[in-house]
Design a protein around this motif. Sequence first.
Motif, PDB file in Angstrom:
ATOM      1  N   GLN A  75      -5.721 -12.185   0.375  1.00 33.17           N
ATOM      2  CA  GLN A  75      -6.111 -12.950   1.273  1.00 33.17           C
ATOM      3  C   GLN A  75      -7.786 -13.134   1.562  1.00 33.17           C
ATOM      4  N   ASP A  76      -8.312 -11.981   1.403  1.00 34.17           N
ATOM      5  CA  ASP A  76      -9.764 -12.060   1.555  1.00 34.17           C
ATOM      6  C   ASP A  76     -10.575 -12.830   0.336  1.00 34.17           C
ATOM      7  N   SER A  77      -9.906 -12.721  -0.955  1.00 36.28           N
ATOM      8  CA  SER A  77     -10.408 -13.700  -2.174  1.00 36.28           C
ATOM      9  C   SER A  77     -10.161 -15.230  -1.817  1.00 36.28           C
ATOM     10  N   PHE A  90       5.929   5.658  -0.641  1.00 32.89           N
ATOM     11  CA  PHE A  90       5.050   5.517   0.179  1.00 32.89           C
ATOM     12  C   PHE A  90       3.625   4.892  -0.206  1.00 32.89           C
ATOM     13  N   TRP A  91       3.101   5.110  -1.318  1.00 30.53           N
ATOM     14  CA  TRP A  91       1.813   4.753  -1.817  1.00 30.53           C
ATOM     15  C   TRP A  91       1.989   3.393  -2.564  1.00 30.53           C
ATOM     16  N   ASN A  92       3.170   3.030  -3.099  1.00 32.01           N
ATOM     17  CA  ASN A  92       3.475   1.964  -3.557  1.00 32.01           C
ATOM     18  C   ASN A  92       3.421   0.856  -2.470  1.00 32.01           C
ATOM     19  N   GLN A  93       3.954   1.107  -1.196  1.00 30.44           N
ATOM     20  CA  GLN A  93       3.915   0.153  -0.024  1.00 30.44           C
ATOM     21  C   GLN A  93       2.623   0.081   0.289  1.00 30.44           C
ATOM     22  N   ARG A  94       1.749   1.113   0.534  1.00 30.58           N
ATOM     23  CA  ARG A  94       0.363   1.286   0.924  1.00 30.58           C
ATOM     24  C   ARG A  94      -0.622   0.356  -0.172  1.00 30.58           C
ATOM     25  N   LEU A  95      -0.232   0.119  -1.474  1.00 34.81           N
ATOM     26  CA  LEU A  95      -1.176  -0.303  -2.412  1.00 34.81           C
ATOM     27  C   LEU A  95      -0.672  -1.826  -2.380  1.00 34.81           C
ATOM     28  N   ASP A  96       0.560  -2.203  -2.307  1.00 29.35           N
ATOM     29  CA  ASP A  96       0.951  -3.488  -2.126  1.00 29.35           C
ATOM     30  C   ASP A  96       0.262  -4.131  -0.858  1.00 29.35           C
ATOM     31  N   ALA A  97       0.305  -3.430   0.135  1.00 27.32           N
ATOM     32  CA  ALA A  97      -0.484  -4.007   1.364  1.00 27.32           C
ATOM     33  C   ALA A  97      -1.849  -4.335   1.099  1.00 27.32           C
ATOM     34  N   LEU A  98      -2.578  -3.455   0.380  1.00 28.42           N
ATOM     35  CA  LEU A  98      -3.835  -3.514   0.048  1.00 28.42           C
ATOM     36  C   LEU A  98      -4.222  -4.617  -1.040  1.00 28.42           C
ATOM     37  N   GLU A  99      -3.197  -4.932  -1.924  1.00 30.29           N
ATOM     38  CA  GLU A  99      -3.322  -5.863  -2.765  1.00 30.29           C
ATOM     39  C   GLU A  99      -3.135  -7.481  -1.922  1.00 30.29           C
ATOM     40  N   ARG A 100      -2.502  -7.538  -1.017  1.00 31.65           N
ATOM     41  CA  ARG A 100      -1.942  -8.663  -0.222  1.00 31.65           C
ATOM     42  C   ARG A 100      -3.432  -9.155   0.735  1.00 31.65           C
ATOM     43  N   LEU A 101      -3.789  -7.977   1.111  1.00 37.98           N
ATOM     44  CA  LEU A 101      -5.329  -7.866   2.057  1.00 37.98           C
ATOM     45  C   LEU A 101      -6.491  -8.550   1.011  1.00 37.98           C
ATOM     46  N   LEU A 102      -6.511  -7.874  -0.214  1.00 34.10           N
ATOM     47  CA  LEU A 102      -7.460  -8.318  -1.155  1.00 34.10           C
ATOM     48  C   LEU A 102      -7.598  -9.849  -1.571  1.00 34.10           C
TER      49      LEU A 102
END
Length: 113
Positions: free
Chosen positions: A105-107, A91-103
């Motif tokens: 993209q933002d970068s 669960f947390w790995n999926q959430r952290l992977d999604a956060l990494e993708r967003l960061l």
Amino acid sequence: MVEQHSLDAVFHALADGTRRAMLERLSQGPHSVGDLAAPFDMSLAAASKHIQVLERAGLVRREIEGRSHKCSLEAAPMHAGAEWLRHYERFWNQRLDALERLLRQDSKKRKRK
């Protein structure tokens, strides 16, 4: 998912450092109650109470031979705890992977500006 009652008992048993140390010793092989109590400043009665918690969780099997009580590790119930933790690890790995993708993209967007 894992049966909650047994999982509660396992986590309750593992919540105490003395009981974790006893399990560590038992991972080396069977020990008497006296052997398990020896490293701690406690009576045999206090050690026996810790062992009873471990027995209720299914983590220890006690065999009585005359006046001697030998305890052995039963590791299978710990697998239920590991399974429960793995569920939340995914669960947390999926959430952290999604956060990494967003960061990322933002970068990329910031670099283009």
